[in-house]
Enzyme design. Structure first.
Site, PDB file in Angstrom:
ATOM      1  N   ASP A  89       0.846  -1.188   0.000  1.00 15.92           N
ATOM      2  CA  ASP A  89       0.000   0.000   0.000  1.00 15.92           C
ATOM      3  C   ASP A  89       0.885   1.242   0.000  1.00 15.92           C
ATOM      4  O   ASP A  89       1.865   1.317   0.750  1.00 15.92           O
ATOM      5  CB  ASP A  89      -0.904   0.019   1.239  1.00 15.92           C
ATOM      6  CG  ASP A  89      -1.869   1.188   1.229  1.00 15.92           C
ATOM      7  OD1 ASP A  89      -2.847   1.137   0.452  1.00 15.92           O
ATOM      8  OD2 ASP A  89      -1.658   2.160   1.984  1.00 15.92           O
ATOM      9  N   ASN A  97      -2.400  12.978  -4.095  1.00 20.50           N
ATOM     10  CA  ASN A  97      -3.472  13.456  -4.966  1.00 20.50           C
ATOM     11  C   ASN A  97      -3.934  14.854  -4.562  1.00 20.50           C
ATOM     12  O   ASN A  97      -4.174  15.715  -5.420  1.00 20.50           O
ATOM     13  CB  ASN A  97      -4.660  12.486  -4.916  1.00 20.50           C
ATOM     14  CG  ASN A  97      -4.433  11.243  -5.746  1.00 20.50           C
ATOM     15  OD1 ASN A  97      -3.737  11.264  -6.753  1.00 20.50           O
ATOM     16  ND2 ASN A  97      -5.020  10.133  -5.325  1.00 20.50           N
ATOM     17  N   HIS A 102      -4.639  14.521  -9.330  1.00 17.28           N
ATOM     18  CA  HIS A 102      -4.837  13.108  -9.654  1.00 17.28           C
ATOM     19  C   HIS A 102      -4.034  12.654 -10.868  1.00 17.28           C
ATOM     20  O   HIS A 102      -3.689  11.471 -10.967  1.00 17.28           O
ATOM     21  CB  HIS A 102      -6.330  12.829  -9.875  1.00 17.28           C
ATOM     22  CG  HIS A 102      -7.124  12.862  -8.605  1.00 17.28           C
ATOM     23  ND1 HIS A 102      -7.265  11.772  -7.792  1.00 17.28           N
ATOM     24  CD2 HIS A 102      -7.795  13.874  -8.009  1.00 17.28           C
ATOM     25  CE1 HIS A 102      -8.006  12.090  -6.737  1.00 17.28           C
ATOM     26  NE2 HIS A 102      -8.338  13.362  -6.845  1.00 17.28           N
ATOM     27  N   ASP A 106      -1.764   9.411 -10.774  1.00 19.82           N
ATOM     28  CA  ASP A 106      -1.796   8.287 -11.710  1.00 19.82           C
ATOM     29  C   ASP A 106      -0.394   7.934 -12.200  1.00 19.82           C
ATOM     30  O   ASP A 106      -0.056   6.760 -12.359  1.00 19.82           O
ATOM     31  CB  ASP A 106      -2.686   8.630 -12.912  1.00 19.82           C
ATOM     32  CG  ASP A 106      -4.164   8.618 -12.564  1.00 19.82           C
ATOM     33  OD1 ASP A 106      -4.515   8.133 -11.469  1.00 19.82           O
ATOM     34  OD2 ASP A 106      -4.967   9.092 -13.388  1.00 19.82           O
ATOM     35  N   GLU A 132      -4.698   2.272  -4.413  1.00 18.48           N
ATOM     36  CA  GLU A 132      -3.242   2.361  -4.321  1.00 18.48           C
ATOM     37  C   GLU A 132      -2.625   1.107  -3.709  1.00 18.48           C
ATOM     38  O   GLU A 132      -1.505   1.145  -3.188  1.00 18.48           O
ATOM     39  CB  GLU A 132      -2.827   3.593  -3.509  1.00 18.48           C
ATOM     40  CG  GLU A 132      -3.282   3.587  -2.070  1.00 18.48           C
ATOM     41  CD  GLU A 132      -4.621   4.269  -1.859  1.00 18.48           C
ATOM     42  OE1 GLU A 132      -4.853   4.750  -0.737  1.00 18.48           O
ATOM     43  OE2 GLU A 132      -5.429   4.334  -2.811  1.00 18.48           O
TER      44      GLU A 132
END
Length: 221
Positions: A89, A97, A102, A106, A132
């Site tokens: 994680d 973000n 965002h 990505d 994630e």
């Protein structure tokens, strides 16, 4: 002749295997487009897209395997020989973000997926578990080697030059590593519990259960 309420194209596509059905919908869409029937062309293009998405085993963002592939493989792995599952994680990814947007988030996910797949044994694979989170599945790998692989992935991501994407950006991961002879889904559940332990220990760590002491140990540099 087509039955009442059933179109000719519905008859053509009924009972066709998914890969052939995808190509058939695309061909029918092309045919309707050449005739100027854009509504029905669009309908068949959407059908083709839905089939492609349903049959895909790759995550469209990171190109790693997706959750569907992970679930299928975990169910099919043999119960003997040992299995290591590492659940990964990204630490505090929401702040990435929120701070950088965002689109950059990505890009971070894509880079992390690439870094996780470096140095994996031939029989192992990486899959995006969701959001994630990623899973590393290591069939037939003993615990010491699995720990080395998980720790190498953690260190590789922590040391990566994230400033190339965005000045000031830092990315780390926490890892829960489960090893044993249980089923794949059970190992994934154990890895999830150990991931929580890694987070609780301060993040940027690998948590695993020592078989001799039955204690959860966190490991990092």
């Amino acid at each position: 002749m087509a039955e009442v309420g059933v179109s000719v194209e519905d008859e053509l596509t009924a009972g066709t295997p998914a890969p052939d059905l995808l190509a058939l919908h695309e061909s029918i869409a092309d045919l309707f487009a050449t005739q100027g029937d854009w509504r029905r062309a669009y309908h068949h293009l959407r059908s083709a897209l839905d089939i492609a998405r349903a049959g895909s085993l790759r995550d469209p963002l990171t190109s790693s395997y997706n959750r569907r592939y992970l679930d299928q493989r975990l169910l099919g792995l043999p119960l003997s020989g040992g299995l290591a599952v590492a659940l990964v994680d990204l630490d505090r990814f929401k702040s990435v973000n929120d701070t950088y947007g965002h689109l950059l988030g990505d890009r971070v996910l894509c880079r992390v997926a690439d870094l996780l797949q470096e140095g994996l044994p031939p029989e192992a694979f990486c899959a995006r578990y969701g959001g994630e989170e990623f899973a590393l599945v290591l069939p037939g790998v003993e615990q010491p080697r699995a720990l080395r692989i998980a720790e190498a992935a953690r260190a590789r991501i922590a040391r990566h030059s994230w400033s190339e994407l965005q000045p000031g950006l830092q990315v780390t991961i926490s890892v829960g590593l489960a090893h044993g002879t249980g089923s794949g889904p059970r190992q994934l559940h154990r890895a999830d519990d150990l991931l929580y332990a890694a987070k609780h220990a301060g993040r940027n760590k690998v948590a695993y259960r020592d078989r001799e002491s039955a204690q959860v140990i966190t490991h990092s540099e």
